[in-house]
Design a protein around this motif. Structure first.
Motif, PDB file in Angstrom:
ATOM      1  N   SER A   8      24.677 -26.717  27.749  1.00 64.38           N
ATOM      2  CA  SER A   8      24.904 -27.754  28.754  1.00 64.38           C
ATOM      3  C   SER A   8      25.847 -27.176  29.797  1.00 64.38           C
ATOM      4  O   SER A   8      26.951 -26.761  29.471  1.00 64.38           O
TER       5      SER A   8
ATOM      6  N   THR B 188      24.396 -36.371  36.058  1.00 63.20           N
ATOM      7  CA  THR B 188      23.935 -35.705  34.847  1.00 63.20           C
ATOM      8  C   THR B 188      22.434 -35.496  34.937  1.00 63.20           C
ATOM      9  O   THR B 188      21.668 -36.464  34.981  1.00 63.20           O
ATOM     10  N   LEU B 189      22.026 -34.249  35.032  1.00 67.15           N
ATOM     11  CA  LEU B 189      20.610 -33.894  35.014  1.00 67.15           C
ATOM     12  C   LEU B 189      20.176 -33.810  33.558  1.00 67.15           C
ATOM     13  O   LEU B 189      20.582 -32.918  32.826  1.00 67.15           O
ATOM     14  N   ARG B 190      19.347 -34.766  33.125  1.00 69.29           N
ATOM     15  CA  ARG B 190      18.921 -34.847  31.733  1.00 69.29           C
ATOM     16  C   ARG B 190      17.654 -34.033  31.478  1.00 69.29           C
ATOM     17  O   ARG B 190      16.868 -34.355  30.593  1.00 69.29           O
ATOM     18  N   ASP B 191      17.498 -32.992  32.246  1.00 71.67           N
ATOM     19  CA  ASP B 191      16.311 -32.150  32.177  1.00 71.67           C
ATOM     20  C   ASP B 191      16.805 -30.731  32.443  1.00 71.67           C
ATOM     21  O   ASP B 191      17.498 -30.485  33.410  1.00 71.67           O
ATOM     22  N   GLY B 192      16.495 -29.794  31.583  1.00 70.77           N
ATOM     23  CA  GLY B 192      17.155 -28.505  31.611  1.00 70.77           C
ATOM     24  C   GLY B 192      16.617 -27.516  32.619  1.00 70.77           C
ATOM     25  O   GLY B 192      15.703 -27.774  33.394  1.00 70.77           O
TER      26      GLY B 192
ATOM     27  N   SER C 264      17.826 -25.860  35.392  1.00 75.48           N
ATOM     28  CA  SER C 264      17.870 -26.121  36.821  1.00 75.48           C
ATOM     29  C   SER C 264      17.580 -24.873  37.620  1.00 75.48           C
ATOM     30  O   SER C 264      18.115 -23.809  37.370  1.00 75.48           O
TER      31      SER C 264
ATOM     32  N   GLY D 168      20.749 -29.351  29.904  1.00 75.68           N
ATOM     33  CA  GLY D 168      20.936 -30.155  31.094  1.00 75.68           C
ATOM     34  C   GLY D 168      22.162 -29.711  31.866  1.00 75.68           C
ATOM     35  O   GLY D 168      22.829 -28.723  31.520  1.00 75.68           O
TER      36      GLY D 168
ATOM     37  N   TRP E  95      11.297 -37.178  26.934  1.00 74.81           N
ATOM     38  CA  TRP E  95      11.644 -35.770  27.097  1.00 74.81           C
ATOM     39  C   TRP E  95      11.407 -35.007  25.798  1.00 74.81           C
ATOM     40  O   TRP E  95      11.400 -35.582  24.705  1.00 74.81           O
TER      41      TRP E  95
END
Length: 975
Positions: free
Chosen positions: A115, A149-153, A155, A165, A748
């Motif tokens: 994270s 908070t980007l709940r999707d890895g 980036s 994330g 997800w």
């Protein structure tokens, strides 16, 4: 708040279930009929959204991004960012965390190293001991405007190592005026855990009219340590450390009503051996001169009714903690200058210092550590002139006395913990500095963003009230120190004169230097809008250095002695001299634990194509090259997304990505071993059900429930470790039936291969056939130690759904009501060990994951509840406002310790009940510039749920705050 066009000013509302939230939709039509919703008049600005190169409106993203503003964090009753992270449904952050790192984000339970924590879109220098994560304590809360908070890895802009994330903390772009803030939190119960803090923020200059702005701030907070003895009912002990007779029937029924055994392994007064074997291992019976006369009550007690030794009354000096003390200060400053030609230049400076104070039960010299010794010339020799009695065995026969009586060996070999001059304290000092020079604007038709980022993190582990073994030995040799009782005036002065404070036990440091550039431009018009292209590059240089010994090695020994160089001792390299065991210098520089440098070259690109008015496609790819002195690790990771919006009120989105995380520099180049103790049944020779030995040559006590030492090592030899690789996808929708209602739902799934970590001890035992080589046995067949080295230990998978509901009900008569509900539902979390096809589930259980994902954080694991939600109900009317917030997490299957013959244990399955707590906050802003807030945390004084897991001694304190009911007050004045 979920990023889906919710009107500004919306605040959350507490609900317990999704069904309750959906029922509120029926109120919308009625409310709107009574009070028509005014049309939005606010100009909405394109802003940076975490997870993309492009600036856009907050609802124009295919990625699941949640946003919460600083004022909302305050309204929910959070004095520390720790409380905010604990409340995030998508995070498995530990509860009342007693670790020595600080507050960490752990999205999806995949581990803190997966994270990514950022501030204003750029990295900090990582915590240096493991070089894998950043504490949220580094963030200047007084200058924070929002958290995304980007709940999707993975980036595409920040780094493909963000497998779980990204959490991005944004500070104010500009600030003018002065803001003063003070707050405090006081538990209703006596003891520690209270918090006090104050902060100031000031700025001048108007960026729009004067073309410049400068602001800066300082904040300080302090939390006092909470000892287990301050919450005796949670561990089965009363305030005096004795078995608690006023426990709940449930706790008593579980056999966890507090042990009557007051002993510890600590020798106070000293226990001794008459002789040692040639290799330094104890030889013969251990004795104490006072064993047959009651020891030194109440400080020490006889180890058993017939024992020949004494030990510390562990209950009388119980220093185990639920939460460590912290002393945190943050400085932050930012200056922004508007240049001609639509350019802005800014400079950010951040300095954070966090002291974490740690205590533990004292321990003495154990049977495989270095021994002190007492010469027979000392007046404190048993039977000598100091008054120490002759040592007798259980039968009353003389064992040791002075030369005028029976046996008098030249030296007695001691296990001793001198407590007279005070107890030891461990202090972790974390310093994190960061300087960012950035520019953004338009050049040759491109929007650009560029920055130079330098950061350095330093961690010093210091001990107060410690002694050098050589100094203690000298005091024993000349007869000054009495190891068998309290010191006289000369002995006390000697201990005080030889105490060392602020002794650096180990030191580690990381630096992060990077240059980044991002260019974006609209290329052509498509049916739905402009085709937008972005290109970026980042050049980073990471350095890591560490000095001193590993986790369990001491350059000095605490007031309760724990020998130095224990790693060497456990590996059969027992030191033969004091100089060999204890370095002369108390500075760690003389022992380099490891150092390494790597360069990271990254290039990334992103394209957004609105092919139709209702359909937008996006694609990104990032290439990373990690260059080391001996090898280069490359990775290319794509990400695709689609957003479909058939009407203004409905939006569907999906994305998929890959990612990879290379080993950290300490994982590749560390040169340290750590040692921790544990109790296991020998998987080869113990019959756990009958509690008997399966080997006729070994007794039950030698093979069942035995103490062992687990040697954890970072000696990976670099090239043996491979990068982790991940695949993830999300699919979801957003619904906005009116300007005051928003609903989102996202599913997800993430899979990580070649996960870096260690296999936990329980899993090693359960899979003995596969890990047999890691069990190192003595010549007689008993286990000497378990060798556990960092490796690509296996795979991990996790999946679930996130639900968000936001509603705003504005009436002319009774103010504005804002209910909110955020849910995380975990469908699956499991690990698969190397060489196995079986997935081991850790969903909704207090059993640990098969692979340790906590990346060097001792005592913690990813506890994944099937259902977690945070709900709130807010009301605002005139000068008053209030918020009631609820945190809920569903039940866990208990660990169910194996039942034993004549021993406590559980039979049959049971559950750790669900846990919920409520916070109430009331605000008043009737005075110009002043806002007053008061609140109650854990409104109903909910205790953590019961567990029969022996490591918690009654209550599952990992998932809940153990303070009980606590009161908060805050005052903020702005002018």
């Amino acid at each position: 708040m979920t990023q889906f066009q919710v009107r500004r000013g919306a605040r959350p509302f507490a609900l317990s279930t999704v069904a309750s939230a959906v029922c509120l939709l029926g109120l919308v039509a009625q409310t709107q009929a009574q009070t028509p919703a005014p049309a939005p008049t606010q100009t909405i600005e394109r802003v940076e959204i975490t997870g993309s190169i492009f600036k856009r409106l907050s609802d124009q993203t295919a990625l699941p991004v949640s946003t919460i503003r600083a004022e909302e964090i305050s309204a929910r009753g959070h004095v520390e960012l720790k409380d905010f992270l604990l409340e995030l449904p998508e995070s498995s952050t530990i509860g009342f965390y007693s670790g020595t790192v600080g507050t960490l984000i752990n999205l999806r339970g995949l581990g803190q190293a997966r994270s990514l924590t950022l501030m204003n879109g750029r990295r900090f220098a990582n915590e240096p001991l493991t070089d894998q994560y950043v504490s949220a304590n580094t963030v200047p809360k007084i200058a924070m405007s929002r958290v995304e908070t980007l709940r999707d890895g993975a980036s595409s802009i920040y780094g493909s190592d963000a497998i779980g994330g990204v959490q991005n903390y944004y500070t104010f772009k500009t600030f003018t005026g002065v803001k003063l803030k003070a707050d405090m939190m006081e538990p209703q119960r006596k003891g520690g855990g209270d918090t006090q803090g104050y902060a100031v923020l000031a700025g001048i200059g108007d960026l729009a009219s004067q073309r410049w702005n400068v602001y800066g701030g300082f904040e300080y907070s302090k939390r006092n340590v909470l000892f287990r003895r301050d919450r005796p009912e949670l561990s089965g002990l009363d305030a005096n450390g004795l078995p608690n007779t006023n426990l709940s029937p449930d706790l008593i029924a579980m056999g966890l009503a507090g042990s009557t055994d007051l002993n510890s392994s600590t020798s106070t007064p000293a226990n001794f051996l008459v002789s040692l074997a040639a290799n330094g291992i104890p030889n013969g019976t251990v004795y104490n001169p006072y064993a047959t006369t009651g020891c030194n009550s109440p400080i020490s007690v006889r180890s058993s009714a017939t024992a020949t030794t004494c030990s510390l009354n562990v209950r009388s000096l119980n220093l185990s903690t639920y939460g460590n003390g912290t002393d945190l200060s943050n400085w932050y400053g930012k200056g922004t200058l508007a240049l001609p030609g639509d350019h802005q230049l800014s400079l950010e400076v951040n300095h954070s210092m966090n002291h974490i104070f740690q205590y533990s039960n004292v321990v003495g010299i154990t049977n495989q550590n270095y021994y002190l010794s007492l010469p027979k010339t000392s007046k404190w020799y048993p039977g000598g002139t100091g008054g120490v009695p002759i040592t007798r065995n259980a039968s009353g026969n003389v064992v040791v006395a002075n030369a005028s009586l029976a046996s008098s060996p030249a030296r007695l070999y001691l296990r001793w913990a001198p407590l007279d001059a005070g107890l030891p304290e461990i202090r972790e000092e974390h310093v994190n500095d960061r300087v960012v020079l950035a520019s953004e604007g338009t050049f040759l038709g491109f929007d650009y963003r560029a920055g130079l980022n330098w950061g350095r993190a330093t961690r010093n582990t210091m001990r107060d009230n410690v002694y050098r073994t050589a100094a203690l030995q000298s005091g024993l040799d000349d007869g000054t120190l009495n190891p068998f009782g309290l010191q006289d005036a000369a002995g006390m002065k000697y201990l005080q004169d030889n105490q060392i404070d602020k002794d650096i036990r180990r030191k580690a440091q990381t630096t992060n230097t990077s240059v980044d550039l991002t260019l974006t431009r609209e290329l052509m018009d498509l049916r739905g809008g402009p085709l937008t292209f972005g290109l970026g590059l980042e050049l980073r240089r990471n350095q890591w250095q560490a000095w001193g010994f590993a986790t369990n090695d001491m350059t000095v020994v605490p007031g309760a002695i724990q020998a130095a160089n224990t790693t060497a001792a456990y590996l059969g390299k027992v030191p033969t001299t004091y100089a060999e065991a204890i370095p002369n210098s108390n500075q760690p520089d003389s022992t380099m634990n490891g150092q390494a440098t790597r360069k990271v070259h990254s290039i990334f690109t992103e394209v957004e194509a609105p092919v139709l008015r209702s359909v937008t496609l996006s694609a990104a790819v990032r290439a990373d090259s990690y260059k080391y002195s001996h090898q280069t690790i490359n990775g290319v990771n794509p990400k695709i997304g689609v957003r479909y919006q058939p009407t203004a009120n409905i939006m569907l989105r999906a994305s998929a990505n890959t990612g990879f995380r290379v080993p950290s520099l300490p994982e590749l180049f560390g040169n340290a071993d750590g040692i921790r103790s544990g109790r296991i049944d020998d998987p080869l020779y113990c019959d756990s059900l009958t509690n008997t030995s399966k080997n006729p040559s070994l007794t039950t006590s030698q093979v069942c429930d035995v103490d062992i030492f687990e040697v954890t090592s970072t000696r990976s030899n670099g090239t043996k470790l491979k990068p982790e690789k991940s695949r993830a996808w999300t699919v979801g929708f957003g619904l906005q039936p009116s300007p005051d209602v928003a609903i989102t739902l996202d599913y997800w799934s993430t899979t990580v291969r070649n996960m870096l970590g260690t296999v936990n001890l329980d899993t090693l035992v359960a899979n003995y056939g596969f890990y047999e080589a890691q069990f190192i046995r003595r010549a007689d067949g008993t286990i000497e130690r378990v060798q556990n080295t960092k490796a690509n230990a296996g795979d991990m998978r996790a999946s679930g759904a996130d639900f968000s509901f936001k509603l705003r009900l504005k009436t002319a008569d009774v103010g504005t009501w804002t209910p909110s509900l955020d849910v995380s539902y975990t469908n699956d979390i499991a690990t698969r060990l190397v060489g196995s096809t079986e997935w081991i589930s850790a969903l909704a259980t207090s059993e640990p994951l098969g692979i340790t994902t906590q990346d060097g954080l001792t005592g913690n694991r990813a506890t994944m509840h099937r259902w977690k939600h945070t709900a709130s109900l807010s009301w605002r009317g005139g000068k008053w406002s209030w918020t009631l917030a609820q945190r809920y997490q569903s039940k866990l299957r208990d660990r169910n310790e194996p039942a034993r013959v004549n021993a406590a244990g559980s039979e049959g399955a049971r559950d750790v009940r669900p846990y919920e707590s409520f916070n109430l906050t009331v605000g008043y802003n009737g005075f110009k510039g002043l806002r007053l807030t008061a609140g109650i945390n854990n409104l109903f004084a909910e205790n953590p749920p019961l567990t029969n897991n022996s490591r918690y001694q009654g209550y599952q304190t990992q998932i809940a705050d153990v303070l009980g009911r606590a009161y908060r007050m805050s005052a903020e004045y702005q002018f």
